[in-house]
Scaffold this active site. Structure first.
Site, PDB file in Angstrom:
ATOM      1  N   ASP A  10       3.329  -4.720   7.849  1.00 30.37           N
ATOM      2  CA  ASP A  10       2.086  -3.894   7.491  1.00 30.37           C
ATOM      3  C   ASP A  10       0.894  -4.825   7.889  1.00 30.37           C
ATOM      4  OD1 ASP A  10      -0.226  -2.540   6.885  1.00 30.37           O
ATOM      5  OD2 ASP A  10       0.716  -1.791   5.121  1.00 30.37           O
ATOM      6  N   GLN A  46      -4.222  -5.450   6.761  1.00 31.43           N
ATOM      7  CA  GLN A  46      -5.263  -6.167   6.252  1.00 31.43           C
ATOM      8  C   GLN A  46      -5.189  -7.843   6.979  1.00 31.43           C
ATOM      9  OE1 GLN A  46      -7.590  -5.113   4.509  1.00 31.43           O
ATOM     10  NE2 GLN A  46      -6.895  -3.291   3.716  1.00 31.43           N
ATOM     11  N   LYS A  54     -10.553  -0.661  10.375  1.00 30.80           N
ATOM     12  CA  LYS A  54     -10.776  -1.832   9.535  1.00 30.80           C
ATOM     13  C   LYS A  54     -11.044  -3.121  10.410  1.00 30.80           C
ATOM     14  CE  LYS A  54      -7.155  -0.288   6.440  1.00 30.80           C
ATOM     15  NZ  LYS A  54      -7.816   0.044   5.020  1.00 30.80           N
ATOM     16  N   HIS A 114       0.788  -1.203  -0.006  1.00 30.38           N
ATOM     17  CA  HIS A 114      -0.056  -0.171  -0.094  1.00 30.38           C
ATOM     18  C   HIS A 114       0.901   0.954  -0.099  1.00 30.38           C
ATOM     19  CE1 HIS A 114      -2.778   2.823   1.837  1.00 30.38           C
ATOM     20  NE2 HIS A 114      -3.892   2.254   1.610  1.00 30.38           N
ATOM     21  N   CYS A 162      -5.000   2.542  -3.258  1.00 29.39           N
ATOM     22  CA  CYS A 162      -3.524   3.147  -2.615  1.00 29.39           C
ATOM     23  C   CYS A 162      -2.349   2.248  -2.985  1.00 29.39           C
ATOM     24  CB  CYS A 162      -3.850   3.387  -1.368  1.00 29.39           C
ATOM     25  SG  CYS A 162      -5.175   4.557  -0.914  1.00 29.39           S
TER      26      CYS A 162
END
Ligand code: PLP
Length: 416
Positions: free
Chosen positions: A196, A199, A222, A119, A365
């Site tokens: 990261d 997600q 999220k 991202h 993104c």
């Protein structure tokens, strides 16, 4: 394994009563009543600034906010809640590491390794600090099946590598990365590994000790929590060595004014990195979101999404005129990117919106990834969460079927 009943929990999410088929969960999730009420209750009964007063309310608010750090620490398997820093979102968490750790530890000739599916939030901070420090950003590609090219990664990680920054789950392709393998590779050359988790943390069990990483970044919004609250987890010894990112109140233990000059000393973790009045109610809401997910069980969340993804891939692959991207369902999160041949992604998303279905369109993104894959206009992305059901996938498949039929009719009429 007991998988929760998604039909039952739908009643917890007031927004779903609008009847919209919400398939934009990789962008942000809806909120259960439990989280909304926890935030409202906090404002109604315990709200004050934290760490500022000896009065009862301030102490109660401080306790709630600190307790939220403990809940998050437990959720991700941190050794101590002091390793859990509350920030605004995953973007800020990564910037914190880039600016605080990166600017003091990177120099000319050093390298940062990332993947092409990052991202922008896990690309641009590194691009920026690499430029400032005279370091180089190396970008690793994918294999033909949309999984990370581990062989290329092994070649890219060398004695010059100081950090490997990698997503655990791609927000576009859903690709799941074997983060432990990446972290071990980074450590083998003395580099650090930042994950990261924007997600992954909302969708599968994530334990920082099992991942063996050094940093983990994710966002509350999220994962059923409020917007404006996110997390940076870092290994305590690494965080201790780092300079603060933002300066101001609460991050400082004391500021002496000796001989006309300021002499500050920094507060203990995590407050050293939480300057100013934080998002106190956001922290309380995030803790409630974590409790909600823990009740469902993260293994069950993962299984539920896997089932939906399998079903979606099956239904959508039956549609002629649709292009699907991404690895097989076992190697991906609940993310299904696609394109309708002959229509740009935004038009498809607008047509789906007319049919009551919310999906994301464009580059999500992650423009470099789309260029790498030759998808100049981007993709349409359907993404799932705990409250999605097979009927949502059916609605998507039927709506897409209708759009494809319309396209075909127009093509036939145009050909006359
Ligand atoms: N990383 C990934 C993989 C994401 O999907 C996102 C958001 O979509 C981010 C980082 C940034 O998250 P936020 O916008 O909450 O900072």
């Amino acid at each position: 394994m007991h998988v929760f009943n998604p039909y039952e929990i739908r009643g917890d999410f007031p927004l779903l009563s609008r009847g919209i088929v919400y398939l934009d969960n990789a962008a942000t999730s809806q909120k259960p009543r439990q989280v909304i009420e926890a935030v409202a209750r906090f404002y109604e009964s315990r709200y004050a600034n934290i760490h500022r007063g000896v009065h009862r309310l301030s102490m109660e608010a401080s306790e709630a906010y600190e307790g939220a750090h403990e809940v998050v620490a437990g959720f991700i398997g941190a050794r101590s809640w002091r390793e859990v820093i509350f920030v605004r979102n995953a973007t800020e968490a990564i910037n914190l590491v880039a600016y605080s750790w990166g600017l003091s530890n990177l120099g000319r000739g050093d390298e940062i390794v990332v993947s092409v599916m990052e991202h922008h939030s896990n690309l641009l901070p590194w691009h920026s600090v690499a430029r400032r420090a005279g370091a180089r950003l190396r970008i690793v590609g994918l294999r033909g099946d949309y999984t990370l090219d581990y062989e290329e990664l092994e070649r890219a990680v060398t004695e010059r590598t100081k950090l490997v920054a990698i997503t655990q789950v791609s927000n576009v392709l859903g690709t799941v990365v074997d983060v432990r393998r990446v972290a071990r590779l980074a450590h083998s050359v003395g580099a650090l590994c930042l994950v990261d988790g924007a997600q992954s943390v909302p969708h599968m069990p994530v334990n920082v000790r099992e991942l063996e990483c050094d940093f983990l970044a994710f966002s509350g919004h999220k994962m059923l929590g409020p917007s404006g609250i996110g997390v940076l987890w870092g290994r305590e010894d690494v965080l201790e060595e780092m300079e603060p990112f933002l300066y101001g109140g609460d991050m400082v233990r004391e500021v002496r004014y000796a001989g006309g000059a300021l002499e500050p000393s920094w507060n203990e973790l995590p407050w050293k990195f939480e300057a100013g009045t934080p998002n106190i109610a956001g922290g309380v809401g995030l803790a409630e979101a974590v409790r909600y997910l823990q009740r469902l069980g993260m293994e069950s969340v993962r299984l539920h999404e896997l089932e939906l993804t399998r079903y979606a891939l099956k239904r959508l692959s039956e549609l002629e005129g649709l292009e699907l991207y991404g690895p097989p369902p076992e190697l991906r999160g609940g993310v299904v990117p696609f394109n309708v041949r002959g229509l740009d992604p935004h038009t498809v998303a607008a047509l789906l919106d007319q049919r009551g279905i919310a999906v994301r369109s464009g580059f999500h993104c992650a423009q470099p990834l789309h260029e790498y894959l030759g998808l100049r206009e981007g993709t349409v992305r359907a993404s799932f969460y705990v409250y999605n059901v097979k009927e949502d996938v059916d609605a998507l498949a039927e709506a897409l079927g209708g759009i494809l039929t319309l396209l075909m009719k127009e093509a036939v009429a145009g050909g006359k």
